[in-house]
Structures are given as C-alpha cells and as structure tokens.
Design a protein around this motif. Structure first.
Motif, short mmCIF file in Angstrom:
data_model
loop_
_atom_site.label_atom_id
_atom_site.label_comp_id
_atom_site.label_asym_id
_atom_site.label_seq_id
_atom_site.Cartn_x
_atom_site.Cartn_y
_atom_site.Cartn_z
N GLU A 233 0.78 -1.04 -0.02
CA GLU A 233 -0.15 0.06 0.13
C GLU A 233 0.76 1.03 -0.12
O GLU A 233 2.11 1.39 0.75
CB GLU A 233 -0.73 -0.13 1.11
CG GLU A 233 -1.82 1.26 1.41
CD GLU A 233 -2.74 1.20 2.50
OE1 GLU A 233 -3.40 2.15 2.74
OE2 GLU A 233 -2.52 0.25 3.28
N SER B 281 0.22 8.07 10.99
CA SER B 281 -0.21 6.59 10.61
C SER B 281 0.45 6.15 9.23
O SER B 281 -0.32 5.87 8.23
CB SER B 281 -1.62 6.95 10.27
OG SER B 281 -2.05 8.07 9.20
N VAL B 282 1.66 5.78 9.31
CA VAL B 282 2.35 5.32 8.47
C VAL B 282 2.98 3.82 8.85
O VAL B 282 3.49 3.85 10.17
CB VAL B 282 3.73 6.13 8.01
CG1 VAL B 282 4.39 5.20 7.01
CG2 VAL B 282 3.08 7.45 7.15
N SER B 283 2.73 2.97 8.48
CA SER B 283 3.32 1.54 8.82
C SER B 283 4.71 1.37 8.90
O SER B 283 5.37 2.06 8.19
CB SER B 283 2.73 0.40 8.07
OG SER B 283 3.14 0.47 6.58
N GLY B 284 5.35 0.37 9.54
CA GLY B 284 6.57 -0.02 9.73
C GLY B 284 7.24 -0.04 8.62
O GLY B 284 8.53 0.39 8.41
N ASP C 260 5.67 -3.19 14.89
CA ASP C 260 4.34 -2.86 14.74
C ASP C 260 3.54 -3.71 15.71
O ASP C 260 2.30 -3.68 16.08
CB ASP C 260 3.55 -2.70 13.40
CG ASP C 260 3.93 -1.72 12.35
OD1 ASP C 260 4.27 -0.54 13.19
OD2 ASP C 260 4.05 -1.72 11.29
N GLU C 261 4.19 -4.79 15.96
CA GLU C 261 3.66 -6.08 16.61
C GLU C 261 3.98 -6.21 18.19
O GLU C 261 3.40 -6.85 18.71
CB GLU C 261 3.69 -7.39 15.85
CG GLU C 261 3.29 -7.31 14.28
CD GLU C 261 1.95 -7.30 14.20
OE1 GLU C 261 1.13 -7.84 15.23
OE2 GLU C 261 1.56 -7.06 13.26
N TYR D 134 11.37 -3.34 11.24
CA TYR D 134 10.54 -2.19 11.60
C TYR D 134 9.06 -2.83 11.46
O TYR D 134 8.11 -2.22 12.26
CB TYR D 134 10.56 -1.31 10.31
CG TYR D 134 11.72 -0.18 10.68
CD1 TYR D 134 11.09 1.28 11.19
CD2 TYR D 134 12.79 -0.44 10.61
CE1 TYR D 134 11.99 2.09 11.63
CE2 TYR D 134 13.99 0.89 10.70
CZ TYR D 134 13.62 1.76 11.17
OH TYR D 134 14.39 2.75 11.73
N MET D 135 8.88 -3.82 10.83
CA MET D 135 7.42 -4.49 10.83
C MET D 135 7.25 -5.20 11.91
O MET D 135 6.10 -5.13 12.49
CB MET D 135 7.29 -5.53 9.61
CG MET D 135 7.36 -5.01 8.43
SD MET D 135 7.68 -6.07 6.96
CE MET D 135 6.02 -7.20 6.96
N ASN E 69 6.47 0.90 5.35
CA ASN E 69 6.46 2.01 4.44
C ASN E 69 7.22 3.30 5.29
O ASN E 69 7.85 4.01 4.49
CB ASN E 69 4.89 2.35 4.23
CG ASN E 69 4.20 1.88 3.20
OD1 ASN E 69 5.06 1.17 2.29
ND2 ASN E 69 2.94 1.80 3.28
N TYR E 70 7.39 3.09 6.54
CA TYR E 70 8.13 4.08 7.26
C TYR E 70 9.58 4.00 6.97
O TYR E 70 10.43 5.02 6.53
CB TYR E 70 8.06 4.24 8.55
CG TYR E 70 8.81 5.08 9.35
CD1 TYR E 70 8.49 6.38 9.46
CD2 TYR E 70 10.05 4.62 10.15
CE1 TYR E 70 9.39 7.27 10.43
CE2 TYR E 70 10.71 5.38 10.62
CZ TYR E 70 10.63 6.90 11.01
OH TYR E 70 11.31 7.62 11.77
N PRO F 25 2.33 4.84 1.24
CA PRO F 25 1.76 5.54 2.29
C PRO F 25 1.26 7.16 1.74
O PRO F 25 1.71 7.51 0.85
CB PRO F 25 3.31 5.72 2.78
CG PRO F 25 4.16 5.49 1.61
CD PRO F 25 3.58 4.59 0.52
#
Length: 392
Positions: free
Chosen positions: A154, A270-273, A339-340, A335-336, A275-276, A156
């Motif tokens: 997706e 609000s950017v995922s790990g 998020d967890e 980085y992903m 995409n960040y 960003p």
C-alpha cells in the motif's frame, strides 16, 4: 405529599408491630415520602392526605400466599450479562500472534546474518564503503517503488510535514549506516557488533546530558558491564584498527539520535513500519549519493570493480546484489516487527540478533578470538540485556 390514615388503622399497625408481626395486614404502611399525591381508590374507606406524618407503602402482600413484592426493579442489561470466559477463538488468535512474532524474529535474525556475511565479502574484495552503503539504500528504494507501483504494498499517504519531520531521522540514519559499513571494511564483523552493543550507553548519556532525562539507578548500573565488556573486547582485539573502532562508535551515536528524532517527530503519524522504513531509505539515498561521489568517485569505483571481477569472478556481482537486497529486507522486517511488539521486546530481540551475528561471523570467517576477548563480548552483550530489563 404523603399519606395519613385514621387513628384506628395506625393503632392496628402499631399493635401488630408490637406483637412481633405474627400476623400482618394486607397492606403495611411505613414511613417515607412521595413526591406526587396519591389516592387509594380501592381502599374501603377514604384516606385523608397529610404532610405531617409521612408514610410509604413498603409492600403489598396477597393473603394466604407467599410474600411477593408488588414492585420489582431490575437492571435488565445487568441481568443479561454473563461471566466473560476465554473462548477457543481468542486462544487461537493469541497463539497465532505469538507464532507471527516468532516468525518475524527468526526472519529478522537470519536476514541480518546473511547481510553481514555478504557485506563483509564485498568489502574484503571491494573496499569502497561509501558506494556499498549507497547501493544498499538504492536497492531497497527501488524494491519499494516497484511494490508501490504494482500495488503489492500500500502506498503511504504522506505530506510535506511528514518529510520535514523525517529529514533529521534520515540524516542520522545515513551517518550511522555509512559509519558501520566503514567499520566493517576495516575490522572483523564480530568486533564491529561487539562495539555496537554499547549503543544503550550512548542512549543513556545523550538523553541524560542533552535532553535532561533521568533514569533509575538500575539503568545506570547496567551500563557498567556494557562499557566494561566493550573496553575489554577492544583492548584484546587481535586485529584492532582505529578507523574501524571509531566507525562503530560514530554509528552508535548516530543511531541514538535517529531514535530520538524518530520518537519526537513521528508521533501521531499513521504510516506502517514497512512504509516508514521505505520512506527513510529514499530520503537517506538522496542525502548519501552526493557525498559518496565526492568522497570516492566513479573513477575509483570503476577501477576497483574491474579488480574485484578479475579476482573473484562473476559471483562478485551476486555478492553485491545479495548484500544490497538483504540489507533492505532485514531492516524492513525489523520495522514491521515494531508494529507487533513492545519496545522492550524489540530491544531484547536486537540483543539476541547481535549474538547470532557475532557467533556466525566468527565461525564463517574463522576470526581468531582470544578467551579474554570472548569474555569481554559476553559481558557487553549481557549488559545490553540487563539494560533492556532495567528500562522496563
């Protein structure tokens, strides 16, 4: 308004009370007050209303039947509620989450080990750390641009404010990345990661003296084995190099500032790990490329490339591609995983990652290690683990 009844009825009620309430009248009346005025239309005799003796109806009982209150108040939603029990679906969801985190950690460590191996192979044959660092960022940026274009990932949603707050993070990330690569071009991979395990000490010192933050005594005490272990490992390193040592130290300092800028600037974004980190790679590439050209330059790169191909062969091209791809992948997975998991769990995972890199590099590259050197590395890594626990 309140009720008042005739003296005879009131006396009867009082007599029944004094007798221990062996028999109760169909209508028992006790003290209280009502807001509205009421008429007892069904009573045999008309009652007089008065405010002098407030009374209230406590209950209405049926003669010869079990006592039952006339008015029963219930909280409907409360009556419907049932004790909450863990269902099989919730247990399965929690188990699936743990498996997912475990896969993230295993993938993160494995990719990092592979990157460090190929990175060291490339640097041994092609000692140009500025270009090697640039290729790592360029490869990752290209991979993410293709993923966004094909909608595999997706895209960003960013704005000018996002890139403005990301800029200092990217500067610190670029310095840390190049400094670590320079270090690994001069010393063993294991030595670089032993020194980099001292990053928590830099974090505490910078936060304390530049930001004014305070920490509990346990955090400060955890720095003793970190600093002592790194110092012992550095003194006993057989292939010690000042440039390699300073590169690892600068990398520690740069990554501390990267984390500080990231925490301060990215709150509420609000950017995922994944995409960040992709955006971070793109901006770092734009920052690093001009400096790489100025420091090393195309002529040096071309001459070194021909020499590496003649000595290593075509597989050298695969080494360069592999180190670039795996650098992006292991950072992306790390980085992903953020998020967890919590920062504490991430810190512990990062400590275990360094252990896997140090051990695997010593085995693969046959790095000579003295017992005292190994002891220093173990103490430094243990101190890092204790630091993560104390920070919690």
């Amino acid at each position: 308004m309140s009720f008042s009844i005739k003296q005879s009825c009131l006396a009867s009620c009082m007599n029944a009370t004094n007798c221990g309430l062996h028999k109760r009248s169909p209508l028992t009346i006790c003290r209280s007050s009502f807001s509205p005025s009421l008429n007892l239309e069904n009573s045999p005799k008309r009652t007089n209303l008065s405010v002098s003796k407030p009374l209230h109806v406590s209950s209405i009982e049926s003669i010869g039947k079990e006592k039952r209150p006339a008015f029963l108040c219930k909280a409907y939603e409360a009556d419907k509620s049932q004790p909450i029990e863990a269902t099989g679906v919730e247990v399965k969801t929690e188990a699936a989450k743990r498996v997912k985190i475990g896969i993230y950690f295993a993938t993160w460590w494995a990719l990092n080990v592979v990157f460090n191996i190929y990175n060291k192979k490339v640097l041994n044959a092609y000692p140009y750390p500025w270009l090697t660092s640039t290729l790592s960022l360029a490869c990752g940026s290209l991979m993410m641009l293709i993923s966004w274009a094909t909608r595999i990932a997706e895209t960003p949603k960013t704005d000018f404010e996002f890139w403005k707050t990301l800029f200092p993070v990217a500067v610190a990330h670029t310095i840390g990345h190049v400094a670590a690569t320079v270090s690994m071009s001069k010393v063993a991979v294991s030595f670089t990661h032993i020194i980099k395990s001292g990053e928590p000490a830099f974090s505490v010192l910078v936060s304390r003296f530049l930001l004014g933050e305070t920490f509990p005594p346990s955090v400060y005490l955890s720095l003793v084995p970190i600093i002592g272990g790194c110092a012992l490992a550095a003194v006993t390193e057989l292939n010690f190099n000042v440039t390699g040592f300073m590169g690892a130290m600068i990398s520690n300092l740069a990554f501390v500032f990267r984390n500080i800028f990231s925490k301060k600037g990215m709150k509420g974004k609000s950017v995922s790990g994944m995409n960040y980190y992709a955006c971070l790679s793109l901006l770092s590439l734009l920052i690093l490329a001009p400096f790489a050209v100025a420091v090393e330059g195309p002529q040096m790169w071309a001459a070194g490339w021909q020499k590496a191909l003649s000595e290593i062969g075509p597989q050298f091209v695969w080494w360069v591609a592999a180190q670039s791809i795996f650098y992006h992948l292991y950072n992306q997975v790390s980085y992903m995983s953020l998020d967890e998991i919590s920062p504490l769990t991430f810190s512990i995972g990062n400590t275990m990652k360094r252990i896997s890199v140090i051990v695997s590099s010593i085995i693969i590259f046959h790095t000579p290690v003295q017992p005292v050197n190994a002891l220093g590395a173990a103490i430094a890594v243990l101190g890092t683990f204790l630091y993560s626990q104390a920070k919690a």
